[in-house]
Design a protein around this motif. Structure first.
Motif, PDB file in Angstrom:
ATOM      1  N   LEU A 120       0.827  -1.198   0.000  1.00 48.31           N
ATOM      2  CA  LEU A 120       0.000   0.000   0.000  1.00 48.31           C
ATOM      3  C   LEU A 120       0.870   1.260   0.000  1.00 48.31           C
ATOM      4  O   LEU A 120       0.588   2.218  -0.733  1.00 48.31           O
ATOM      5  CB  LEU A 120      -0.926   0.005   1.218  1.00 48.31           C
ATOM      6  CG  LEU A 120      -1.820   1.234   1.375  1.00 48.31           C
ATOM      7  CD1 LEU A 120      -2.721   1.411   0.156  1.00 48.31           C
ATOM      8  CD2 LEU A 120      -2.665   1.138   2.644  1.00 48.31           C
ATOM      9  N   ALA A 121       1.919   1.271   0.796  1.00 48.23           N
ATOM     10  CA  ALA A 121       2.804   2.438   0.837  1.00 48.23           C
ATOM     11  C   ALA A 121       3.433   2.693  -0.528  1.00 48.23           C
ATOM     12  O   ALA A 121       3.480   3.829  -1.006  1.00 48.23           O
ATOM     13  CB  ALA A 121       3.894   2.226   1.888  1.00 48.23           C
ATOM     14  N   GLN A 122       3.900   1.631  -1.162  1.00 45.79           N
ATOM     15  CA  GLN A 122       4.508   1.779  -2.488  1.00 45.79           C
ATOM     16  C   GLN A 122       3.494   2.260  -3.507  1.00 45.79           C
ATOM     17  O   GLN A 122       3.793   3.135  -4.335  1.00 45.79           O
ATOM     18  CB  GLN A 122       5.113   0.442  -2.938  1.00 45.79           C
ATOM     19  CG  GLN A 122       5.805   0.510  -4.295  1.00 45.79           C
ATOM     20  CD  GLN A 122       6.387  -0.822  -4.709  1.00 45.79           C
ATOM     21  OE1 GLN A 122       6.007  -1.873  -4.199  1.00 45.79           O
ATOM     22  NE2 GLN A 122       7.321  -0.800  -5.639  1.00 45.79           N
ATOM     23  N   LYS A 123       2.289   1.718  -3.445  1.00 52.72           N
ATOM     24  CA  LYS A 123       1.265   2.103  -4.423  1.00 52.72           C
ATOM     25  C   LYS A 123       0.837   3.556  -4.216  1.00 52.72           C
ATOM     26  O   LYS A 123       0.638   4.294  -5.197  1.00 52.72           O
ATOM     27  CB  LYS A 123       0.062   1.166  -4.311  1.00 52.72           C
ATOM     28  CG  LYS A 123      -1.025   1.402  -5.346  1.00 52.72           C
ATOM     29  CD  LYS A 123      -0.490   1.317  -6.771  1.00 52.72           C
ATOM     30  CE  LYS A 123       0.046  -0.043  -7.127  1.00 52.72           C
ATOM     31  NZ  LYS A 123       0.519  -0.080  -8.539  1.00 52.72           N
ATOM     32  N   LEU A 124       0.709   4.003  -2.987  1.00 51.98           N
ATOM     33  CA  LEU A 124       0.357   5.395  -2.723  1.00 51.98           C
ATOM     34  C   LEU A 124       1.447   6.342  -3.223  1.00 51.98           C
ATOM     35  O   LEU A 124       1.158   7.374  -3.843  1.00 51.98           O
ATOM     36  CB  LEU A 124       0.131   5.609  -1.225  1.00 51.98           C
ATOM     37  CG  LEU A 124      -1.151   5.027  -0.627  1.00 51.98           C
ATOM     38  CD1 LEU A 124      -1.110   5.120   0.889  1.00 51.98           C
ATOM     39  CD2 LEU A 124      -2.386   5.736  -1.167  1.00 51.98           C
ATOM     40  N   ARG A 125       2.689   6.001  -2.975  1.00 50.97           N
ATOM     41  CA  ARG A 125       3.802   6.863  -3.401  1.00 50.97           C
ATOM     42  C   ARG A 125       3.861   6.984  -4.921  1.00 50.97           C
ATOM     43  O   ARG A 125       4.019   8.079  -5.463  1.00 50.97           O
ATOM     44  CB  ARG A 125       5.122   6.314  -2.859  1.00 50.97           C
ATOM     45  CG  ARG A 125       5.239   6.357  -1.338  1.00 50.97           C
ATOM     46  CD  ARG A 125       6.455   5.593  -0.868  1.00 50.97           C
ATOM     47  NE  ARG A 125       7.679   6.307  -1.180  1.00 50.97           N
ATOM     48  CZ  ARG A 125       8.845   5.707  -1.427  1.00 50.97           C
ATOM     49  NH1 ARG A 125       8.924   4.382  -1.422  1.00 50.97           N
ATOM     50  NH2 ARG A 125       9.921   6.431  -1.686  1.00 50.97           N
ATOM     51  N   TRP A 126       3.710   5.861  -5.620  1.00 50.03           N
ATOM     52  CA  TRP A 126       3.860   5.881  -7.079  1.00 50.03           C
ATOM     53  C   TRP A 126       2.577   6.246  -7.810  1.00 50.03           C
ATOM     54  O   TRP A 126       2.597   6.515  -9.009  1.00 50.03           O
ATOM     55  CB  TRP A 126       4.411   4.544  -7.569  1.00 50.03           C
ATOM     56  CG  TRP A 126       5.877   4.450  -7.336  1.00 50.03           C
ATOM     57  CD1 TRP A 126       6.504   3.888  -6.258  1.00 50.03           C
ATOM     58  CD2 TRP A 126       6.909   4.979  -8.171  1.00 50.03           C
ATOM     59  NE1 TRP A 126       7.860   4.029  -6.380  1.00 50.03           N
ATOM     60  CE2 TRP A 126       8.142   4.692  -7.551  1.00 50.03           C
ATOM     61  CE3 TRP A 126       6.918   5.665  -9.388  1.00 50.03           C
ATOM     62  CZ2 TRP A 126       9.368   5.070  -8.104  1.00 50.03           C
ATOM     63  CZ3 TRP A 126       8.131   6.030  -9.936  1.00 50.03           C
ATOM     64  CH2 TRP A 126       9.340   5.744  -9.303  1.00 50.03           C
ATOM     65  N   THR A 127       1.471   6.279  -7.104  1.00 51.76           N
ATOM     66  CA  THR A 127       0.227   6.758  -7.702  1.00 51.76           C
ATOM     67  C   THR A 127       0.112   8.271  -7.582  1.00 51.76           C
ATOM     68  O   THR A 127      -0.312   8.950  -8.515  1.00 51.76           O
ATOM     69  CB  THR A 127      -0.990   6.086  -7.045  1.00 51.76           C
ATOM     70  OG1 THR A 127      -0.932   4.671  -7.284  1.00 51.76           O
ATOM     71  CG2 THR A 127      -2.297   6.620  -7.612  1.00 51.76           C
ATOM     72  N   PHE A 128       0.521   8.819  -6.437  1.00 57.65           N
ATOM     73  CA  PHE A 128       0.406  10.261  -6.222  1.00 57.65           C
ATOM     74  C   PHE A 128       1.681  11.019  -6.596  1.00 57.65           C
ATOM     75  O   PHE A 128       1.631  12.226  -6.857  1.00 57.65           O
ATOM     76  CB  PHE A 128       0.044  10.549  -4.760  1.00 57.65           C
ATOM     77  CG  PHE A 128      -1.382  10.235  -4.420  1.00 57.65           C
ATOM     78  CD1 PHE A 128      -2.387  11.141  -4.702  1.00 57.65           C
ATOM     79  CD2 PHE A 128      -1.731   9.033  -3.833  1.00 57.65           C
ATOM     80  CE1 PHE A 128      -3.716  10.860  -4.400  1.00 57.65           C
ATOM     81  CE2 PHE A 128      -3.053   8.738  -3.521  1.00 57.65           C
ATOM     82  CZ  PHE A 128      -4.050   9.655  -3.807  1.00 57.65           C
ATOM     83  N   LEU A 129       2.819  10.345  -6.594  1.00 57.96           N
ATOM     84  CA  LEU A 129       4.109  10.984  -6.878  1.00 57.96           C
ATOM     85  C   LEU A 129       4.284  12.285  -6.088  1.00 57.96           C
ATOM     86  O   LEU A 129       4.543  13.352  -6.658  1.00 57.96           O
ATOM     87  CB  LEU A 129       4.256  11.275  -8.381  1.00 57.96           C
ATOM     88  CG  LEU A 129       4.307  10.061  -9.327  1.00 57.96           C
ATOM     89  CD1 LEU A 129       4.541  10.530 -10.764  1.00 57.96           C
ATOM     90  CD2 LEU A 129       5.374   9.069  -8.897  1.00 57.96           C
TER      91      LEU A 129
END
Length: 355
Positions: free
Chosen positions: A70-79
């Protein structure tokens, strides 16, 4: 099959106050620029995709923890700047970001973090994750991906530059999946008919060498010769044929401003496609500024007496953004899109009277 039932957010970007949003089979988000429409769409997508990835990996040789995914997906989705999660916390508040996603009876995913958080989520609770096994989350961003396909792949797989967020990269990955034969549900067949009307009977296809073309009869066009609207809407065909968009197992479709680069007639047809997806069992979320799309969805909701939700976001002085939820089956409430249409109509009346 409605997967997600509710979302509660607080101190998330523009949403300083608590926002409580109950979901339906089709959900429309409207609001003026900079009211957080895309942020909500991306948040739901990031959670849905992280849960999907977690379900796939947990039985594999290298399972990963949901907090990491989830942390990785949030970071790379919102940049966010420097890819720091803390940048998603509302500015000007001393509180922590809080998010809770609910599904079915008691399934939920709840997490939070503060402004100093960089890349790890420590505070996370989850219950009922097996209920979402098999669900797939797909995001269609405003910009079409087919003409920049190679650029997206190169910047993410070769050098891992944050030029394109995960909504673009994940869509490339989804599009790459091979098509499969099989019977299609009636509502999905209706989507194909609408697609044919928009594209004039043509179809966007991936060749054996990996190149993407638009084929209509005996004519073949590369992506730079193909209209923007056709490239954007044509991608749906492959996503249905490779079973990414299918009611089987559960699917969620997130569409950010589907009207971009589309003629009003195509916008109305796209609204009807989204309606058919929702009727088939695919849960749909979208943002829009289009009166044509919003009006057609309202008509379909009234015609079918279907519980489609409308979330109207508005800035409140000194308190961030607040949202009001209504139901399209009850008709279109007053909102900035309708109000602007009426204002232009009134100007027409005044011009006619002055002539």
């Amino acid at each position: 099959m409605t997967a997600f039932k509710s979302l509660v957010v607080e101190n998330f970007v523009a949403f300083q106050q608590k926002l409580v949003w109950q979901h339906a089979s089709l959900n429309v988000i409207i609001g003026e620029n900079d009211t957080g429409k895309t942020h909500l769409l991306k948040l739901l997508y990031a959670m849905g995709r992280a849960i999907e990835d977690y379900s796939k990996k947990k039985a594999g040789p290298e399972p990963k923890d949901l907090t990491e995914l989830l942390a990785q997906k949030l970071r790379w989705t919102f940049l966010p700047p420097k890819l720091e999660l803390g940048r998603l916390v509302s500015r000007g508040t001393g509180n922590r970001l809080s998010v809770e996603l609910g599904w079915n009876t008691d399934g939920h995913l709840k997490f939070g973090f503060g402004k100093d958080t960089v890349s790890k989520i420590v505070e996370l609770q989850a219950n009922g994750l097996p209920e979402l096994e098999g669900h797939k989350a797909t995001f269609l961003p405003p910009k079409e991906i087919l003409s920049i396909f190679d650029a997206i792949v190169a910047t993410r797989e070769t050098v891992e530059i944050a030029s394109f967020d995960d909504t673009y990269y994940d869509l490339v990955q989804d599009y790459r999946q091979p098509t499969t034969a099989g019977k299609l549900q009636d509502n999905i067949k209706k989507v194909f008919k609408h697609l044919e009307e928009v594209t004039g009977g043509g179809e966007v296809e991936m060749e054996k060498d990996g190149s993407i073309v638009f084929r209509r009869g005996k004519e073949v066009f590369n992506m730079h010769q193909t209209a923007e609207g056709i490239k954007k809407i044509g991608i749906l065909s492959r996503l249905m044929r490779n079973r990414r968009l299918t009611p089987a197992g559960g699917s969620m479709l997130f569409v950010d401003e589907p009207e971009v680069n589309l003629h009003p007639k195509a916008i109305v047809l796209f609204a009807e496609m989204l309606h058919e997806f929702a009727q088939s069992g695919i849960q749909v979320y979208l943002t829009t500024h289009s009166y044509f799309l919003l009006k057609r969805l309202e008509q379909l909701a009234r015609q079918k007496n279907t519980d489609y939700s409308l979330l109207d976001l508005r800035k409140q002085s000194g308190a961030g953004v607040v949202g009001t939820v209504t139901h399209l089956a009850d008709g279109l409430p007053q909102n900035p899109i309708v109000e602007e249409s009426l204002r232009l109509f009134d100007l027409d009346v005044q011009l006619d009277l002055a002539a």
